[in-house]
Design an enzyme around this catalytic site. Structure first.
Site, PDB file in Angstrom:
ATOM      1  N   ASP A  88       4.319   5.475 -22.669  1.00  6.21           N
ATOM      2  CA  ASP A  88       3.843   4.109 -22.861  1.00  6.21           C
ATOM      3  C   ASP A  88       3.773   3.467 -21.481  1.00  6.21           C
ATOM      4  O   ASP A  88       4.807   3.203 -20.860  1.00  6.21           O
ATOM      5  CB  ASP A  88       4.883   3.393 -23.749  1.00  6.21           C
ATOM      6  CG  ASP A  88       4.376   2.098 -24.348  1.00  6.21           C
ATOM      7  OD1 ASP A  88       3.509   1.468 -23.724  1.00  6.21           O
ATOM      8  OD2 ASP A  88       4.869   1.728 -25.421  1.00  6.21           O
TER       9      ASP A  88
ATOM     10  N   GLU B 210      -3.561  -0.420 -26.546  1.00  6.74           N
ATOM     11  CA  GLU B 210      -3.178  -1.584 -27.349  1.00  6.74           C
ATOM     12  C   GLU B 210      -4.095  -2.735 -26.954  1.00  6.74           C
ATOM     13  O   GLU B 210      -4.230  -3.049 -25.764  1.00  6.74           O
ATOM     14  CB  GLU B 210      -1.724  -1.968 -27.074  1.00  6.74           C
ATOM     15  CG  GLU B 210      -1.253  -3.060 -28.019  1.00  6.74           C
ATOM     16  CD  GLU B 210      -0.171  -3.959 -27.442  1.00  6.74           C
ATOM     17  OE1 GLU B 210       0.562  -4.559 -28.233  1.00  6.74           O
ATOM     18  OE2 GLU B 210      -0.061  -4.068 -26.205  1.00  6.74           O
TER      19      GLU B 210
ATOM     20  N   ASP C  80      19.267   6.257 -25.841  1.00  9.74           N
ATOM     21  CA  ASP C  80      18.914   6.891 -24.570  1.00  9.74           C
ATOM     22  C   ASP C  80      18.199   8.221 -24.816  1.00  9.74           C
ATOM     23  O   ASP C  80      18.055   8.669 -25.956  1.00  9.74           O
ATOM     24  CB  ASP C  80      20.164   7.073 -23.694  1.00  9.74           C
ATOM     25  CG  ASP C  80      21.315   7.690 -24.478  1.00  9.74           C
ATOM     26  OD1 ASP C  80      21.056   8.660 -25.221  1.00  9.74           O
ATOM     27  OD2 ASP C  80      22.461   7.198 -24.368  1.00  9.74           O
TER      28      ASP C  80
ATOM     29  N   ASP D 173      22.080   6.684 -29.457  1.00 12.21           N
ATOM     30  CA  ASP D 173      22.855   6.465 -28.233  1.00 12.21           C
ATOM     31  C   ASP D 173      23.817   7.633 -28.040  1.00 12.21           C
ATOM     32  O   ASP D 173      24.697   7.849 -28.874  1.00 12.21           O
ATOM     33  CB  ASP D 173      23.608   5.135 -28.376  1.00 12.21           C
ATOM     34  CG  ASP D 173      24.627   4.926 -27.259  1.00 12.21           C
ATOM     35  OD1 ASP D 173      24.444   5.526 -26.178  1.00 12.21           O
ATOM     36  OD2 ASP D 173      25.587   4.158 -27.477  1.00 12.21           O
TER      37      ASP D 173
ATOM     38  N   ASP E  67      27.303   3.518 -24.953  1.00 18.44           N
ATOM     39  CA  ASP E  67      27.182   2.182 -24.341  1.00 18.44           C
ATOM     40  C   ASP E  67      26.459   1.199 -25.276  1.00 18.44           C
ATOM     41  O   ASP E  67      26.193   0.063 -24.888  1.00 18.44           O
ATOM     42  CB  ASP E  67      26.492   2.251 -22.967  1.00 18.44           C
ATOM     43  CG  ASP E  67      25.040   2.688 -23.060  1.00 18.44           C
ATOM     44  OD1 ASP E  67      24.567   3.007 -24.179  1.00 18.44           O
ATOM     45  OD2 ASP E  67      24.357   2.699 -22.017  1.00 18.44           O
TER      46      ASP E  67
ATOM     47  N   HIS F 244       7.212  -1.484 -32.753  1.00 15.40           N
ATOM     48  CA  HIS F 244       8.359  -2.256 -32.264  1.00 15.40           C
ATOM     49  C   HIS F 244       8.076  -3.748 -32.152  1.00 15.40           C
ATOM     50  O   HIS F 244       8.979  -4.513 -31.814  1.00 15.40           O
ATOM     51  CB  HIS F 244       8.786  -1.698 -30.905  1.00 15.40           C
ATOM     52  CG  HIS F 244       7.709  -1.894 -29.871  1.00 15.40           C
ATOM     53  ND1 HIS F 244       6.497  -1.239 -29.925  1.00 15.40           N
ATOM     54  CD2 HIS F 244       7.634  -2.697 -28.786  1.00 15.40           C
ATOM     55  CE1 HIS F 244       5.738  -1.627 -28.915  1.00 15.40           C
ATOM     56  NE2 HIS F 244       6.406  -2.503 -28.211  1.00 15.40           N
ATOM     57  N   ASP F 245       6.816  -4.152 -32.382  1.00 19.95           N
ATOM     58  CA  ASP F 245       6.464  -5.576 -32.293  1.00 19.95           C
ATOM     59  C   ASP F 245       6.239  -6.210 -33.662  1.00 19.95           C
ATOM     60  O   ASP F 245       5.994  -7.416 -33.746  1.00 19.95           O
ATOM     61  CB  ASP F 245       5.154  -5.749 -31.490  1.00 19.95           C
ATOM     62  CG  ASP F 245       5.311  -5.381 -30.031  1.00 19.95           C
ATOM     63  OD1 ASP F 245       6.422  -5.518 -29.490  1.00 19.95           O
ATOM     64  OD2 ASP F 245       4.300  -4.945 -29.432  1.00 19.95           O
TER      65      ASP F 245
ATOM     66  N   ASP G 107      -0.378  -0.347 -22.744  1.00 16.80           N
ATOM     67  CA  ASP G 107       0.029  -1.684 -23.176  1.00 16.80           C
ATOM     68  C   ASP G 107      -1.043  -2.732 -22.839  1.00 16.80           C
ATOM     69  O   ASP G 107      -1.541  -2.761 -21.708  1.00 16.80           O
ATOM     70  CB  ASP G 107       1.335  -2.016 -22.440  1.00 16.80           C
ATOM     71  CG  ASP G 107       2.047  -3.215 -22.995  1.00 16.80           C
ATOM     72  OD1 ASP G 107       2.623  -3.090 -24.083  1.00 16.80           O
ATOM     73  OD2 ASP G 107       2.039  -4.271 -22.336  1.00 16.80           O
TER      74      ASP G 107
HETATM   75  C1  NOJ Z   1       2.849  -5.273 -25.977  1.00 16.35           C
HETATM   76  C2  NOJ Z   1       4.143  -4.557 -26.186  1.00 16.35           C
HETATM   77  O1  NOJ Z   1       4.033  -3.736 -27.309  1.00 16.35           O
HETATM   78  C3  NOJ Z   1       5.190  -5.622 -26.318  1.00 16.35           C
HETATM   79  O2  NOJ Z   1       6.424  -5.101 -26.761  1.00 16.35           O
HETATM   80  C4  NOJ Z   1       5.315  -6.312 -24.996  1.00 16.35           C
HETATM   81  O3  NOJ Z   1       6.211  -7.388 -25.115  1.00 16.35           O
HETATM   82  C5  NOJ Z   1       3.973  -6.863 -24.506  1.00 16.35           C
HETATM   83  N1  NOJ Z   1       2.894  -5.955 -24.705  1.00 16.35           N
HETATM   84  C6  NOJ Z   1       4.036  -7.175 -23.048  1.00 16.35           C
HETATM   85  O4  NOJ Z   1       4.149  -5.997 -22.294  1.00 16.35           O
END
Ligand code: NOJ
Length: 557
Positions: A96, A260, A27, A19, A23, A333-334, A203
C-alpha cells in the site's frame, strides 16, 4: 487476461491483525504466524496496509521513509520473510503506497521546509492571503479544507508560508507537477518490485494531479471548500498514471495495481482501467459506500435503500462490462463493518446476513476484496465513549462537532455508526480475553463479542461464515462464468431481494439474495429454478421461499 482477474484479495491492517511481541500493536511476525489462516481461506493476494516508517499520525498513511519498515511492525528482514512465506504458499503480496502525500517528518519535507532548498518545490508552498497577517484566521492561501477537518493549509512560521495538506497537517501533499518528485516515487516503487512485491494499492491516487495553481472554491458551512473537482482527477492525472505505469513496469510485468479514488464515477473508472490506456488495473470507487450519507459528509447519516445500492453496483457492472475492471468491496480499514452496516448484526441474523452479503458481492464480476475479520462476520466496535476511539478522523470530527454545539447523542451516534475504528478492533482469533491478538494491552479495545465470533470457533465448522467465504472463493477459482460472465440485474425495484444472473456462452448462474429479515417467496418474474443445480447457499434444505437473509447461487444451464 491477467492473473489478477481471477484472484481474491485479502486486506491486512497490520496494526490490528496479530501482535507477536506483546506491545499491543500487530506486527509482521504476527502475520507470518498466521499464514495458515490465509491458506485455509484460499485467497490469492494479500494487500498489506502501510508498514513503512511513520510517526503514525494516521497509523502509517503518513510515511517518513518509503524504504524501511517501522520498528513497531518489525524489520525489512521480516517483510522479506513474509513475502517469501506468502510466495511459498502461492499467495502474492501487494504493498500500500501513499504518494499523494508524505509525513511531515519525511526528509523530503524536512528539506522542503527550508526556503532556499532544491526541494522547496516538492510540496505546495504559498504565501498568506493578501491583506491577512500570516498565521491569523482567514490568512490561508485558499479556502481548501482538509478531509480530516479544518483548513487544508498549515502555517510554517520559519518561512512565513503555508503548505497544503488535504489530510492531516502531518501529511503534506507532494507536488507531482515537479518531475523530480515523480522520478523519486517511481524509483522507490521499482525498488520494491525488485524486492519481490507483486503490485501496489495506491492511496488516494487520483489526488496527485490537482487544478494548478490551487484556487478558492465554493465554501461549505464552515467556510472551507471540499470541492473534489479542484483536487481530484486533475488535468494531468492520465499523463501521470500512464507515466507511473510505464516507469514502474506495471503493465509490462503484469503487476497488480488498484488505485483508491475518492470522487470517481464509472465513466472515469473506465478511462483509468482501460487496458489500452495502461494506467491502472482497477480502482476503488466510493460511490456505493457513500449511499448511506446525506451530501458530502460521511457523518451525516442517511438510511441505505437496497434499490439504490443495487442500482449503483449494477451501473458499475454494466459500465465496466466490456472495457475496464471492477474491484468489489464492502469493507476496508476506512469503512464500518458491513454486517453492522448493510446486514443485520443481531444474534439471530448475523451469520446469515454476513454470508448473504458475501454471496452478493463475490458473485459479481470483478476482483473481490476480503477485509480481515469480514470472513468471520466481525461487527462494528459498538464503543459508546469517545475515550474508546483512536482514529484521528473520528477524534477531529468529535472536537469540531462539539465546538459547533451539535447534540452529544447525535455526534456519538454518527461516530458509532461510521468511525473507522469500527473496522480496526483486533482480529478475533479466539475466545480468550485478548482474542489471541496480543498478550499485552491492545492499542484499541477488543470487541466483547469475540467470545462468540472468532476464528477458532469457525475454522472446523462447515456452517460458519468462514466456510461460506471459502466456498465462494473456491467457486470463483473453478468457474469461468464467475470470473467473466456478463451481469444482468433482475428485479431492480424489489426492496428486499438482490437478484442477478451471470452468463458466459451456454452457462448461466442465478444469484438470489434476501437482504431482509422477512421470509420472501421467489417472485414468478425470476427464472424457473425447479430443474436448476444449487451450487451454493446459506441455509440447509432450501425451500420455495427464502428465509430472512438467505441467499443461493443456482446454475440454470
Ligand atoms: C486513504 C486511506 O485508506 C486512509 O486510511 C487514509 O487516512 C487516507 N487515504 C490518507 O492517506
Amino acid at each position: 487476461m491477467s492473473w489478477w482477474h481471477s484472484a481474491v484479495v485479502y486486506q491486512i491492517y497490520p496494526r490490528s491483525f496479530a501482535d507477536s511481541d506483546g506491545d499491543g500493536v500487530g506486527d509482521l511476525r504476527g502475520i507470518i504466524d498466521h499464514l495458515d489462516h490465509l491458506v485455509a481461506l484460499g485467497v490469492d493476494v494479500v494487500w498489506l496496509s502501510p508498514v513503512f516508517r511513520s510517526p503514525m499520525d494516521d497509523f502509517g498513511y503518513d510515511i517518513s521513509d518509503y524504504r524501511d519498515v517501522d520498528p513497531l511492525f518489525g524489520s525489512l528482514a521480516d517483510l522479506d520473510e513474509l513475502i517469501a512465506g506468502l510466495h511459498a504458499r502461492g499467495i502474492k503480496l501487494v504493498l500500500d503506497i501513499v504518494v499523494n502525500h508524505t509525513s511531515d517528518e519525511h526528509p523530503w519535507f524536512q528539506s522542503s521546509r527550508e526556503t532556499g532548498s532544491a526541494k522547496r518545490d516538492w510540496y505546495f508552498w504559498e504565501p498568506p492571503r493578501p491583506g491577512f497577517a500570516p498565521g491569523t484566521k482567514g490568512a490561508e492561501p485558499t479556502n481548501a479544507g482538509s478531509a480530516f477537518g479544518g483548513p487544508g493549509w498549515e502555517y510554517d512560521p520559519a518561512s512565513g508560508e503555508y503548505y497544503l495538506h488535504l489530510f492531516s497537517r502531518k501529511q503534506p501533499d507532494l507536488n507531482w507537477e515537479n518531475p523530480d518528485v515523480r522520478a523519486a516515487v517511481y524509483d522507490m516503487m521499482r525498488w520494491w518490485v525488485a524486492r519481490g512485491v507483486d503490485g501496489f494499492r495506491m492511496d488516494v491516487i487520483n489526488f496527485i494531479s490537482k487544478v494548478h495553481p490551487i484556487a478558492d472554491g465554493p465554501a461549505a458551512a464552515d467556510g472551507l471548500c471540499y470541492d473534489l473537482d479542484l483536487v481530484a482527477n486533475g488535468p494531468r492525472i492520465h499523463e501521470f498514471l500512464a507515466e507511473l505505469n510505464r516507469e514502474v513496469g506495471i503493465s509490462a510485468d503484469d503487476l497488480f495495481s488498484v488505485g483508491e479514488m475518492v470522487a470517481v464515477n464509472v465513466d472515469q473508472a473506465r478511462a483509468y482501467t482501460d487496458p489500452d490506456a495502461r494506467e491502472l488495473g482497477m480502482v476503488f470507487t466510493f460511490e456505493h459506500v457513500n449511499l448511506d450519507q446525506k451530501g458530502a459528509m460521511k457523518w451525516d447519516l442517511a438510511p441505505l435503500r437496497l434499490v439504490d445500492l443495487k442500482a449503483k453496483l449494477a451501473e458499475w457492472q454494466y459500465g465496466l462490462a466490456d472495457v475496464g475492471w471492477n474491484s468489489l468491496y464492502f469493507e476496508n480499514h476506512d469503512q464500518p463493518r458491513s454486517v453492522s452496516r448493510f446486514g443485520d448484526d443481531s444474534p439471530r441474523f448475523r451469520e446469515a446476513s454476513a454470508k448473504t452479503l458475501a454471496t452478493t458481492l463475490h458473485l459479481l464480476k470483478g476482483t473481490p476484496y476480503v477485509y480481515q475479520g469480514e470472513e468471520l462476520g466481525m461487527t462494528n466496535a459498538g464503543f459508546s465513549r469517545i475515550e474508546q476511539y483512536r482514529d484521528l478522523e473520528t477524534l477531529n470530527f468529535h472536537t469540531l462537532a462539539r465546538s459547533m454545539r451539535l447534540p452529544g447523542f447525535a455526534i456519538m451516534r454518527a461516530i458509532r455508526t461510521k468511525s473507522r475504528d469500527n473496522a480496526r478492533t483486533p482480529m478475533q482469533w479466539d475466545a480468550s480475553p485478548k482474542t489471541g491478538f496480543t498478550t499485552g494491552a491492545p492499542w484499541i479495545e477488543v470487541n466483547p463479542n469475540h467470545a462468540t465470533i472468532n476464528a477458532a470457533a469457525q475454522l472446523g465448522d462447515p456452517d460458519s461464515v468462514f466456510a461460506h467465504y471459502r466456498r465462494l472463493i473456491d467457486l470463483r477459482h473453478e468457474s469461468e462464468v464467475v470470473v467473466h460472465g456478463r451481469f444482468e440485474l433482475l428485479l431492480p425495484d424489489d426492496r428486499r431481494l438482490f437478484c442477478y444472473t451471470r452468463t458466459l456462452g451456454d452457462e448461466q448462474l442465478l444469484v438470489v439474495a434476501n437482504w431482509s429479515k422477512r421470509r420472501v417467496a421467489l417472485p414468478s418474474a425470476l427464472p424457473d429454478v425447479s430443474g436448476a443445480e444449487l451450487l451454493l447457499g446459506t441455509h440447509p434444505s432450501p425451500g420455495r421461499t427464502l428465509a430472512g437473509w438467505e441467499s443461493r447461487v443456482y446454475r440454470l444451464r
